[in-house]
Design an enzyme around this catalytic site. Structure first.
Site, PDB file in Angstrom:
ATOM      1  N   LYS A 122       0.839  -1.202   0.000  1.00 31.20           N
ATOM      2  CA  LYS A 122       0.000   0.000   0.000  1.00 31.20           C
ATOM      3  C   LYS A 122       0.876   1.255   0.000  1.00 31.20           C
ATOM      4  O   LYS A 122       0.608   2.216  -0.721  1.00 31.20           O
ATOM      5  CB  LYS A 122      -0.949  -0.012   1.208  1.00 31.20           C
ATOM      6  CG  LYS A 122      -2.072  -1.016   1.034  1.00 31.20           C
ATOM      7  CD  LYS A 122      -2.836  -1.334   2.301  1.00 31.20           C
ATOM      8  CE  LYS A 122      -3.816  -2.468   2.045  1.00 31.20           C
ATOM      9  NZ  LYS A 122      -4.486  -2.979   3.243  1.00 31.20           N
TER      10      LYS A 122
ATOM     11  N   GLN B 199      -4.941  -1.722   9.428  1.00 34.47           N
ATOM     12  CA  GLN B 199      -4.804  -3.057   8.841  1.00 34.47           C
ATOM     13  C   GLN B 199      -5.378  -4.121   9.782  1.00 34.47           C
ATOM     14  O   GLN B 199      -5.037  -4.156  10.960  1.00 34.47           O
ATOM     15  CB  GLN B 199      -3.309  -3.332   8.558  1.00 34.47           C
ATOM     16  CG  GLN B 199      -3.045  -4.645   7.862  1.00 34.47           C
ATOM     17  CD  GLN B 199      -3.613  -4.700   6.439  1.00 34.47           C
ATOM     18  OE1 GLN B 199      -3.456  -3.763   5.669  1.00 34.47           O
ATOM     19  NE2 GLN B 199      -4.260  -5.794   6.105  1.00 34.47           N
TER      20      GLN B 199
ATOM     21  N   ASP C  93     -11.303   2.437   3.834  1.00 35.86           N
ATOM     22  CA  ASP C  93     -11.683   1.039   3.584  1.00 35.86           C
ATOM     23  C   ASP C  93     -13.200   0.865   3.456  1.00 35.86           C
ATOM     24  O   ASP C  93     -13.666  -0.201   3.060  1.00 35.86           O
ATOM     25  CB  ASP C  93     -11.185   0.160   4.743  1.00 35.86           C
ATOM     26  CG  ASP C  93      -9.925  -0.605   4.372  1.00 35.86           C
ATOM     27  OD1 ASP C  93      -9.658  -0.783   3.168  1.00 35.86           O
ATOM     28  OD2 ASP C  93      -9.214  -1.046   5.304  1.00 35.86           O
TER      29      ASP C  93
END
Ligand code: NDP
Length: 286
Positions: free
Chosen positions: A52, A96, A119
């Site tokens: 990422k 994460q 997200d």
């Protein structure tokens, strides 16, 4: 023989557009910023986070990394999220998953500002998606939708069968297909006669996590097959949820694994961060 849907090529095209969008926004004095928070040292998570970061750098997006020890408390993580929520240089926050057991994942996801929820997992954004007014859309299902659009697959009136009902793939992709007027069936581990349900599908989206579970003879002639599954078989080989060799004899188009949906996920994270930065820039100007 099916057309192979090239996820890498589609992702590269979208990333070029994102890089151009980032450059245009920078000219207006705003650099899109993504904060990536990793707690602990799960090897797979470390790989995702570094991918990422690299993707952000390539697109010109500022990425701010926080690598916290596995023993980080929930309060400490919530404190960091609160700080990032108020940081004007940050337009997207990604924590994460999975988080260590002492931390309540839902509590952390709900602490992220819905306006920086890159997200798209915050219940506010889940609700926005379900009422047909999406703000942030989760990256993997969003990537699936972009692939279908790029391939010219018109969903209105089509039978879409989604296999899997997780909050990160199955349910949101079903919502997204419904928003495009498909007739959507969502299957899961209790679904009876799965093969017969899949045989109805004009578009099959498999997000299960079981190697090659979807057999070639489940696929209707001419269907489009999107395989989200990533399953490690043996030491090195990755396979999807669909028996690719057999399904590609019947499908009109199919995504491979790897090289299908995978490259789209990070691409849509970059996209979400850019779109968020644009919204913040508009607020500044208004
Ligand atoms: P989950 O394990 O959260 O969900 C799996 C779903 O599959 C569940 O809804 C489950 O049903 C259903 N299921 C399990 N067994 C069967 C069965 N025999 N028949 C029908 N349905 C079944 O997985 P995720 O949604 O997180 O991920 C799915 C796959 O996608 C995985 O391989 C994952 O690695 C991959 N993935 C890939 C990404 C990418 O970037 N390419 C990103 C995210 C995921 P039930 O709810 O009843 O248990």
């Amino acid at each position: 023989m099916a057309k192979i849907i090239d996820g890498k090529a589609i992702a590269a095209k979208i990333r070029t557009e994102i890089t151009e969008g980032v450059a245009a926004l920078k000219e207006r004095g705003v650099t899109p910023g993504l904060a990536v928070v990793l707690v602990g040292d799960d090897p797979a998570s470390r790989v995702y986070v570094s991918m990422k970061e690299k993707a952000c750098a390539e697109a010109g997006i500022f990425s701010d990394e926080y690598k916290l020890p596995a023993e980080t408390s929930e309060a400490e993580l919530l404190g960091l999220v609160a700080k990032l929520n108020n940081d004007p240089a940050i337009h997207g926050i990604l924590v994460q998953l999975p988080l260590p057991p002492q931390i309540d994942t839902d509590k952390v996801l709900e602490a992220i500002s819905p306006e920086k929820d890159a997200d798209g997992f915050h219940p506010y954004n889940v609700g926005r998606l379900s009422v047909g007014k999406p703000l942030f859309q989760p990256c993997t299902p969003y990537g699936v939708m972009v692939m279908l659009k790029e391939e010219g697959v018109e969903l209105a009136g089509k039978e879409v069968v989604v296999i899997g009902r997780s909050n990160i793939v199955g349910k949101p992709v079903a919502m997204m297909c419904l928003a495009q007027s498909a007739t959507v069936t969502v299957c899961h581990s209790k679904t009876r006669n799965l093969a017969d349900v899949v045989r109805r599908a004009d578009v099959v989206i498999a997000a299960v996590g079981r190697p090659e579970m979807v057999k070639g003879d489940w696929i209707k002639e001419g269907a489009v097959v999107i395989d989200v599954g990533v399953n490690r078989v043996g030491e090195k080989k990755l396979v999807g949820d669909v028996d690719f060799a057999a399904a590609s004899q019947r499908a009109a188009a199919i995504t491979p694994v790897p090289g299908g949906v995978g490259p789209m996920t990070i691409t849509m994270l970059l996209y979400n961060t850019l779109e968020s930065a644009k919204r913040f820039a508009e607020q500044l100007n208004s």
